[in-house]
Design an enzyme around this catalytic site. Structure first.
Site, PDB file in Angstrom:
ATOM      1  N   GLU A 164      14.567 -15.382   0.362  1.00  0.00           N
ATOM      2  CA  GLU A 164      14.950 -16.457   1.284  1.00  0.00           C
ATOM      3  C   GLU A 164      13.893 -17.558   1.326  1.00  0.00           C
ATOM      4  O   GLU A 164      14.145 -18.650   1.803  1.00  0.00           O
ATOM      5  CB  GLU A 164      15.111 -15.911   2.712  1.00  0.00           C
ATOM      6  CG  GLU A 164      16.276 -14.971   2.890  1.00  0.00           C
ATOM      7  CD  GLU A 164      16.214 -14.336   4.281  1.00  0.00           C
ATOM      8  OE1 GLU A 164      15.599 -14.926   5.196  1.00  0.00           O
ATOM      9  OE2 GLU A 164      16.769 -13.239   4.434  1.00  0.00           O
ATOM     10  N   ASP A 217       0.827  -1.202   0.000  1.00  0.00           N
ATOM     11  CA  ASP A 217       0.000   0.000   0.000  1.00  0.00           C
ATOM     12  C   ASP A 217       0.865   1.257   0.000  1.00  0.00           C
ATOM     13  O   ASP A 217       1.852   1.343   0.742  1.00  0.00           O
ATOM     14  CB  ASP A 217      -0.868  -0.018   1.272  1.00  0.00           C
ATOM     15  CG  ASP A 217      -1.932   1.052   1.280  1.00  0.00           C
ATOM     16  OD1 ASP A 217      -2.784   1.049   0.387  1.00  0.00           O
ATOM     17  OD2 ASP A 217      -1.920   1.887   2.209  1.00  0.00           O
TER      18      ASP A 217
HETATM   19  C1  GLC Z   1      -4.154   3.081  -0.668  1.00  0.00           C
HETATM   20  C2  GLC Z   1      -5.405   2.247  -0.594  1.00  0.00           C
HETATM   21  C3  GLC Z   1      -6.538   3.132  -0.212  1.00  0.00           C
HETATM   22  C4  GLC Z   1      -6.241   3.734   1.148  1.00  0.00           C
HETATM   23  C5  GLC Z   1      -4.899   4.439   1.142  1.00  0.00           C
HETATM   24  C6  GLC Z   1      -4.439   4.753   2.527  1.00  0.00           C
HETATM   25  O1  GLC Z   1      -4.229   4.017  -1.646  1.00  0.00           O
HETATM   26  O2  GLC Z   1      -5.591   1.595  -1.814  1.00  0.00           O
HETATM   27  O3  GLC Z   1      -7.757   2.453  -0.192  1.00  0.00           O
HETATM   28  O4  GLC Z   1      -7.231   4.643   1.492  1.00  0.00           O
HETATM   29  O5  GLC Z   1      -3.896   3.647   0.563  1.00  0.00           O
HETATM   30  O6  GLC Z   1      -3.982   3.599   3.150  1.00  0.00           O
END
Ligand code: GLC
Length: 553
Positions: free
Chosen positions: A267, A216
């Site tokens: 790993e 993310d």
């Molecule tokens: C990413 C996710 C989104 C979230 C953001 C903050 O963009 O896809 O849904 O709100 O990160 O974590």
């Protein structure tokens, strides 16, 4: 003359060619009946995904979280939130997926934690300059009494990126940084303790057997030295996709972290993979994320953001194959996810709609649903013929449109609240799936509860209805995935063909692929034997908003 695009030297790693299906757990299937989907719900539906023909699933976050951003605010990275089940439910889901030959990728949220994470709670109680505060980005305010935020950065969800703390004695304290909601404080990735903690979190899930991670906000983890002021252009995409030199997006320092993680994954056996969520201004820059020894894949957001325009689409496909091929990585392709307007609606929008805006009752340029669905099906028919790895988002195999009429009182996306309703945000693509037309909540559960209301017309999109209809979007996706697998379309090279300026046309071996993005039919000529049509037509003239796979005798 036909131009040959060479796909990156295909190794045998599964992720180079995989079709990966994104599950948004809270909206997929709800075994407990509380109105929020869960892990046992996923396990119960794995046969449907196997029948669809996907290679892997990616699960959006299901870890312990106060759910201020639908789970992208993690309070404990090593446990399952009770609304989704338990670690034992996770292990069972993983085992059942693997038993069906489906790999499992989980979402890792390393840019920020929840404000309820024990580290952040400790940081709030600790003094400025303490090791507890050094795990996050705390700064003194500007101005005489520190009343002004340390810089002018704007949050992705609206408002500023800084929130002021209150000292234990009640006086105003330091400020902390959050690219997203105030409940999502950013970690300080220059701190070795943070790095070590995430190595351990990666191992926790790898040891359980996951096949990889979707990372993310991979482009936000490192901030420019000195945190300099920055003002984005007015019409900017909130995730930063369009702009160069943003001090909190795409900083070079992120690459060290990916190299470190790449070694750690190596790993383990079984080609574990990292896929980065990186909204970057160019494909050339995006390709830097997947150089040898870094991430294995990154999302192709320039492709996702391309409008329904043949020249633009030809360009982005060409540039993607060049850029990713140039560093030996597969290109990825994606049309929908939980942050964007569903592509069966988006591709028919007639007004600008920056990422994060959403569509609601008062939006301008709302899409015509019939055109949207035709374009959506054609776009997927084209995408699944491209070499590389493709991502699907739950519900697109049903042709689901964006839910555009969600009543305000049900909305949950922080974007809606932080912009005082100016941006509808992302709830419209997150509505729980319809499984059976006649059941409560269309079979999402057995109680009828649903955390976002399901539109009445979704009965017609229910999986059982589509199963029974040979021409449904679901059966189109099944045919596409079966043929793609059979013909090995995930690997190999692509040869461009010319079918006129309104077409995107190429050949994969003896298979011809043409999409018509114009307004008049395109005659394909004689000796055509159709393998797949994105919607049924007779004769050899490809209608507008339609794509086909065919061979020539
Ligand atoms: C990413 C996710 C989104 C979230 C953001 C903050 O963009 O896809 O849904 O709100 O990160 O974590």
């Amino acid at each position: 003359m036909a131009q040959v695009e060479q796909f990156a030297a295909p190794g045998s790693e599964w992720w180079r060619t995989a079709v990966i299906y994104q599950i948004y757990p809270r909206s997929f299937a709800d075994a407990s009946g509380d109105g929020i989907g869960d892990l046992p719900g996923i396990t119960a539906r794995l046969d449907d995904l196997h029948a669809l023909g996907v290679d892997a699933i990616w699960l959006s976050p299901f870890m312990t979280s106060p759910q201020k951003d639908a789970g992208y605010d993690v309070a404990d990275y090593r446990d399952v939130d009770p609304i989704f089940g338990t670690l034992a439910d996770f292990d069972e889901m993983l085992a059942q997926a693997h038993a069906r030959g489906i790999r499992v990728i989980v979402d890792l949220v390393p840019n920020h934690s929840s404000d309820q994470h024990v580290w952040f709670q400790q940081a709030l109680k600790a003094a400025p300059g303490s090791p507890e505060r050094a795990r996050y980005i705390f700064r003194d305010g500007r101005g005489e009494n520190g009343d002004l935020p340390p810089n002018n950065w704007e949050s992705v969800f609206g408002g500023g990126q800084w929130t002021r703390t209150t000292n234990p004695d009640g006086t105003p304290g330091q400020w902390y940084l959050h690219i997203f909601d105030p409940t999502q404080p950013d970690f300080d990735w220059t701190n070795e303790e943070v790095r070590e903690e995430f190595r351990s979190i990666l191992r926790f899930w790898l040891d359980r057997g996951v096949d990889g991670f979707r990372v993310d906000v991979a482009h936000g983890m490192v901030k420019a030295e000195g945190l300099p002021d920055y003002t984005p252009p007015i019409e900017a995409d909130s995730m930063g996709g369009g702009e160069e030199n943003v001090p909190y997006w795409g900083q070079d320092g992120v690459h060290d972290i990916y190299r470190d993680w790449h070694k750690l994954l190596a790993e383990y056996d079984g080609d574990r993979a990292l896929c980065g969520e990186a909204w970057l201004p160019t494909l050339a820059k995006t390709a830097l994320w997947v150089r040898p020894g870094e991430m294995h894949q990154t999302f192709n957001f320039p492709y996702l953001m391309t409008a329904w325009d043949a020249e633009a689409l030809r360009g982005v496909i060409r540039d993607s194959l060049d850029a990713f091929g140039g560093v030996g990585a597969p290109s990825t392709w994606v049309l929908s996810n939980h942050d964007v307007v569903r592509h069966a609606s988006r591709l028919a929008l007639t007004a600008d709609n920056p990422q994060g805006e959403g569509i609601g009752p008062l939006s301008p340029g709302k899409p015509d649903q019939t055109i949207g669905l035709a374009r959506g099906r054609a776009a997927t028919t084209l995408m699944l013929a491209l070499p590389g790895s493709s991502y699907l988002y739950q519900g697109e195999e049903l042709g689901l449109p964006e839910a555009m009429e969600i009543p305000d009182e049900f909305r949950q996306d922080p974007t809606w609240f932080r912009t005082n309703g100016e941006r509808y945000g992302r709830d419209g693509c997150r509505v729980p799936l319809p499984w059976s037309a006649e059941a409560p909540a269309y079979g999402f559960n057995t109680t009828g509860a649903s955390w976002l209301p399901q539109p009445a017309e979704w009965a017609g999109f229910a999986r059982d209805v589509e199963e029974a209809d040979a021409e449904s979007t679901l059966n189109l996706y099944k045919r596409l995935l079966a043929e793609r697998r059979e013909r090995g379309l995930g690997g190999g090279s692509l040869v461009w063909e010319d079918a006129g300026s309104d077409a995107v046309a190429f050949r994969r071996g003896d298979l011809h692929v043409v999409a018509n993005l114009g307004e008049t039919p395109i005659e394909l000529g004689g000796n055509v034997s159709f393998v797949i049509q994105s919607q049924r037509f007779s004769g050899t003239a490809l209608p507008p908003n339609t794509a086909a796979w065919f061979t020539r005798a």
